[in-house]
Motif scaffolding. Structure first.
Motif, PDB file in Angstrom:
ATOM      1  N   GLU A   7       0.850  -1.184   0.000  1.00 34.42           N
ATOM      2  CA  GLU A   7       0.000   0.000   0.000  1.00 34.42           C
ATOM      3  C   GLU A   7       0.894   1.245   0.000  1.00 34.42           C
ATOM      4  OE1 GLU A   7      -3.142  -0.044  -0.293  1.00 34.42           O
ATOM      5  OE2 GLU A   7      -3.651  -2.128   0.141  1.00 34.42           O
TER       6      GLU A   7
ATOM      7  N   PHE B  65       1.085   5.512   0.179  1.00 34.92           N
ATOM      8  CA  PHE B  65       0.426   6.760   0.548  1.00 34.92           C
ATOM      9  C   PHE B  65       1.389   7.903   0.210  1.00 34.92           C
ATOM     10  CE2 PHE B  65      -0.931   3.339   3.287  1.00 34.92           C
ATOM     11  CZ  PHE B  65      -2.313   3.426   3.247  1.00 34.92           C
TER      12      PHE B  65
ATOM     13  N   ARG C 127      -2.106  11.176  -2.963  1.00 36.20           N
ATOM     14  CA  ARG C 127      -2.575  10.116  -3.842  1.00 36.20           C
ATOM     15  C   ARG C 127      -2.136   8.765  -3.300  1.00 36.20           C
ATOM     16  NH1 ARG C 127      -0.934  14.457  -6.988  1.00 36.20           N
ATOM     17  NH2 ARG C 127      -2.563  15.319  -8.321  1.00 36.20           N
ATOM     18  N   ARG C 128      -3.001   7.786  -3.436  1.00 36.09           N
ATOM     19  CA  ARG C 128      -2.732   6.453  -2.917  1.00 36.09           C
ATOM     20  C   ARG C 128      -2.659   5.460  -4.065  1.00 36.09           C
ATOM     21  NH1 ARG C 128      -6.821   5.482   2.068  1.00 36.09           N
ATOM     22  NH2 ARG C 128      -5.613   3.561   2.068  1.00 36.09           N
TER      23      ARG C 128
ATOM     24  N   ARG D 192       2.682   9.705  -6.159  1.00 35.84           N
ATOM     25  CA  ARG D 192       2.063   8.619  -6.922  1.00 35.84           C
ATOM     26  C   ARG D 192       2.691   8.506  -8.315  1.00 35.84           C
ATOM     27  NH1 ARG D 192      -3.186   6.254  -7.884  1.00 35.84           N
ATOM     28  NH2 ARG D 192      -2.848   4.831  -9.640  1.00 35.84           N
TER      29      ARG D 192
END
Length: 642
Positions: A39, A41, A46-47, A81
Motif C-alpha cells: 500500500e 500513501f 494520492r494512494r 504517486r
C-alpha cells in the motif's frame, strides 16, 4: 497503593520512560494475498496498491516487495504517486522479462550481472537511450534496498555501488540537443487555437447561467422550450446529476447516449474535452510546467483587482521549497485571456460548479460520468461524486490526445524550406514551457535572474535556453558586443591565429608571416614545431609575460588565449575542443554568474574568434581527435618544485 484498574492506560511519571512495544517497528504496508501487496500513501495525497500476484518469478517476490516497501515508505525516495507508478512500471518490466528467459532466476542469488546488462540492451531496442538510463537507475535503487545485501551476488552488489556509471552514460545520451521551443509563428498559432476553444467554453457556460438567471428573475420572458431547458439545467446544477438521453430506435435503442449526455453536462460543467485548451493556456501564459499547473490550489486571493495570489506546488524541489505562493497579473477585462492571472480566475469560475460535488481542493474539476470505464479507483471516485472528479487527483500523468487537438485546429510546424510541405505540429507541454522561457528571456534582455520564475537561473539556462536556436540567434549580437567590450577594455586577445592560409604563407615566407604575426621567424618555426606549446596554444615569449610584470609567466594556462604572446594553430584545435567540453562541465557544476566571471571570456574567444578562422573540415577532424581528458592540474600554471 490504590488497586490497579483493569484496562486503564498507564501514564509515565515525571522522568520515567513511556512503555514501548518490543522489537523494531515495521510499517504494515506489505500484506500477503496471492502475492505480496504494498500500500502506498504519497505526499501528494494520492494512494496506490502494488501487487506482485500476477508477476512471474515468485521466488523473487518477497525480497523485492520488502525493498519496494522501503522505496515507497516514509524514508524512501518515491514520494508521489507519479514517481511510484513510473518506478513500478520498471520493476514489472524487469520481472516479466526475467520470467520469459529459458532459465529464469529462482531467487535473488540467481540474478546475475549478465541479466541486468541484457535487460538494458533489451530495453534499448524499443526505448530511447536516455529513458533506458533512467530506468536502470530505478532498478539499481530498488536492488540497493534489498536487505540483507548478501542476498545478491557480489558482482551485482559491486555493479550497484559503482560510482558515476549511470551518470556518465546519461550525460552521453543527453549530449544530443533536445527539441527546441516553438517558433514565434508556431507559438502564436497554438495560443490562438487554445484561446478560441476557451472562449467557446466560457460562452457555453455563461449562456447557461444567463438562462438560469432569467428563469429565477424573469420567467415570463422565456418560451416554453427555454423554460423547460432552464429547469433542466437548474436541476443539474443543483444535484450534479446528468440524466443520460436514450438513443433512437434502430440505433441501439433503449441504450444511454453517452456522447449526448457528455454534451448535455457540458452546458453547466467542464468536461474532459475542455482540458487540452485550458492546460495549453495555463502553461503558455504562466511559463510553469504541466505538473505545476495541474496541482494549482483552488484557494487564492485577489489583490486590488489587479493580481491574484495563487498557491502552487513543484514536487521536484526539496520538501521545504515544494510549496510557494506566486502573484499573477489579472489584467483588464478585455485582456483576461492574455494573462496568467486572468486565465486562473476564469478556470476557477468555470470549474466551481463541479468542485461543489467533487470536493476538489485543487482548482480543477470536471464531469466525466459515473458509468464510464477505467480502473476501479477512478470508477469509485466518480460514483461517489455523481461523475465529478478532479482529473489529476488520482493520477497526475493524465494523457492528452494532442494529435487529435492539433488536427482539429490544423496546426502545422514550420517547413524546413519553401519547397517542403509543412507537417503537423508535434505538441508537448515541455516544449511549450520552454518557448515561454525563451520569450521571457528575450523580453528582459537575457537577464537570467529576471526570467527564472520557475527554475533557478542555472536550470533555466542549462535545460531550457542553452540549446534553443531562437535564443542562440538572438544572443549572437549581444555576445559579440560583450566580447568587443571586453577586448576594448582589457585588450585580452590580439588574434594571433595561424589559420590555413597563414600556415601556407609560413611555408613559403616565414619571415613575412612572422612579421604579420608580430614575432620572429625563429619563434614562429619553434611554435609550429610544438616547442613552445602550453596547454591549448603556443607561447611566443614565456619569459616576458605582460600578466606577470614582464617576468616569467606564472598565471593559469586558461589565460593564455587572452595574452598577446599566444599563438593558436590548427594542431591546437583538438585540445581546444577538449577545453570547451571541460568548460561545459564547469557550467553544470557552477552557478551561471560564477561561470561567466571565471570562464565566459575564454569560451567566447574560442567559439567566436578562434574557431571561425578554421574551416568546417578542420574543425570536424579536430573534434574527432579531441582527447577525453586534459592535464587539468596545469590549469593554474607551472609550479616550481617544492
Amino acid at each position: 497503593m490504590p488497586p490497579e484498574i483493569p484496562n486503564q492506560r498507564r501514564r509515565p511519571g515525571r522522568g520515567q520512560i513511556s512503555p514501548q512495544p518490543e522489537g523494531f517497528y515495521e510499517p504494515d504496508i506489505v500484506r500477503e494475498e496471492a502475492g505480496p501487496v504494498i500500500e502506498f500513501f504519497g505526499e501528494d495525497g494520492r494512494r496506490a496498491t502494488y501487487s506482485f500476484a500476477d508477476l512471474p518469478c515468485s521466488g523473487l517476490h518477497a525480497d523485492l516487495a520488502a525493498a519496494w516497501a522501503r522505496r515507497t515508505g516514509a524514508t524512501g525516495g518515491l514520494r508521489t504517486r507519479g514517481a511510484a507508478d513510473h518506478s513500478w512500471g520498471v520493476v514489472t518490466r524487469l520481472v516479466k522479462w526475467l520470467g520469459e528467459l529459458s532459465r529464469p532466476p529462482r531467487t535473488l542469488r540467481g540474478l546475475t550481472l549478465s541479466h541486468l546488462r541484457r535487460f538494458d540492451q533489451h530495453r534499448r531496442q524499443t526505448v530511447q537511450g536516455t529513458n533506458v538510463v533512467l530506468e536502470m537507475a530505478q532498478v539499481r535503487a530498488l536492488l540497493k534496498d534489498i536487505e540483507p545485501a548478501d542476498l545478491l551476488r557480489e558482482e551485482v552488489r559491486e555493479y550497484l555501488h559503482r560510482p558515476g556509471q549511470l551518470y556518465g552514460r546519461w550525460r552521453e545520451e543527453r549530449s544530443k540537443e533536445p527539441p527546441p521551443g516553438y517558433s514565434d509563428r508556431e507559438f502564436a498559432a497554438i495560443m490562438a487555437a487554445a484561446r478560441k476553444d476557451v472562449v467557446a467554453i466560457r460562452q457555453r457556460l455563461r449562456a447557461s447561467r444567463t438562462l438560469i438567471d432569467r428563469l429565477e428573475t424573469a420567467p415570463h420572458t422565456l418560451s416554453e422550450d427555454e423554460q423547460a431547458r432552464a429547469e433542466e439545467l437548474t436541476r443539474m446544477l443543483r444535484t450534479g446529476e446528468v440524466p443520460p438521453p436514450m438513443k433512437a430506435k434502430g440505433n441501439g435503442g433503449h441504450l444511454p447516449d453517452l456522447a449526448a449526455q457528455r454534451d448535455h453536462a457540458g452546458q453547466v460543467f467542464l468536461t474532459t474535452q475542455d482540458l487540452p485548451a485550458l492546460m495549453l493556456m495555463g502553461v503558455g501564459l504562466s511559463g510553469r510546467n504541466g505538473e505545476t499547473v495541474k496541482e494549482l490550489s483552488a484557494a487564492h486571493r485577489v489583490l486590488d483587482g489587479r493580481a491574484v495570489a495563487v498557491n502552487l506546488i513543484k514536487r521536484r524541489r526539496n520538501k521545504t521549497r515544494t510549496r510557494k505562493t506566486i502573484h499573477w497579473e489579472v489584467g483588464s477585462e478585455s485582456s483576461r485571456l492574455h494573462t496568467s492571472g486572468g486565465w486562473f480566475l476564469l478556470l476557477h469560475e468555470m470549474a466551481e460548479s463541479s468542485r461543489a460535488f467533487s470536493r476538489s481542493q485543487r482548482v480543477w474539476s470536471i464531469w466525466t460520468g459515473d458509468t464510464a470505464g477505467g480502473p476501479e479507483e477512478f470508477r469509485a471516485a466518480r460514483s461517489t461524486a455523481k461523475g465529478h472528479i478532479d482529473p489529476f487527483s488520482l493520477k497526475l500523468a493524465r494523457q492528452f490526445e494532442w494529435n487529435k487537438w492539433v488536427a482539429r485546429h490544423g496546426l502545422t510546424a514550420d517547413a524546413a524550406n519553401d519547397d517542403t510541405e509543412p507537417e503537423p505540429l508535434v505538441l508537448t507541454l515541455n516544449r511549450l514551457k520552454k518557448t515561454a522561457e525563451v520569450r521571457t528571456t528575450r523580453a528582459v534582455g537575457g537577464h537570467l535572474p529576471s526570467v527564472s520564475r520557475t527554475n533557478t537561473p542555472d536550470v533555466s539556462f542549462l535545460h531550457y535556453l542553452r540549446n534553443d536556436p531562437t535564443i542562440r540567434d538572438w544572443a549572437e549580437e549581444i555576445l559579440t558586443e560583450a566580447l568587443e567590450d571586453t577586448e576594448a577594455s582589457a585588450r585580452a586577445f590580439r588574434g594571433r591565429i595561424l589559420d590555413e592560409q597563414a600556415s601556407k604563407d609560413a611555408e613559403h615566407d616565414p619571415e613575412a608571416t612572422a612579421e604579420k604575426l608580430g614575432t620572429t621567424a625563429d619563434k614562429l618555426t619553434a611554435a609550429i614545431g610544438g616547442e613552445l606549446d602550453t596547454l591549448v596554444a603556443s607561447c611566443l615569449d614565456f619569459e616576458h609575460s605582460p600578466q606577470s610584470n614582464g617576468g616569467l609567466c606564472d598565471v593559469s594556462f586558461l589565460t593564455c588565449l587572452r595574452c598577446p604572446n599566444a599563438l593558436v594553430a590548427e594542431r591546437h584545435l583538438p585540445k581546444l575542443f577538449a577545453l570547451l567540453r571541460w568548460l561545459q562541465d564547469e557550467l553544470e557544476r557552477r552557478g551561471v554568474d560564477d561561470w561567466i566571471a571565471r570562464h565566459g571570456v575564454t569560451w567566447l574567444i574560442i567559439t567566436r574568434l578562434i574557431l571561425p578562422k578554421f574551416t568546417e573540415a578542420q574543425q570536424e577532424q579536430a573534434r574527432a581527435k579531441a582527447p577525453m581528458d586534459l592535464p587539468l592540474h596545469l590549469l593554474d600554471g607551472l609550479k616550481e618544485p617544492s
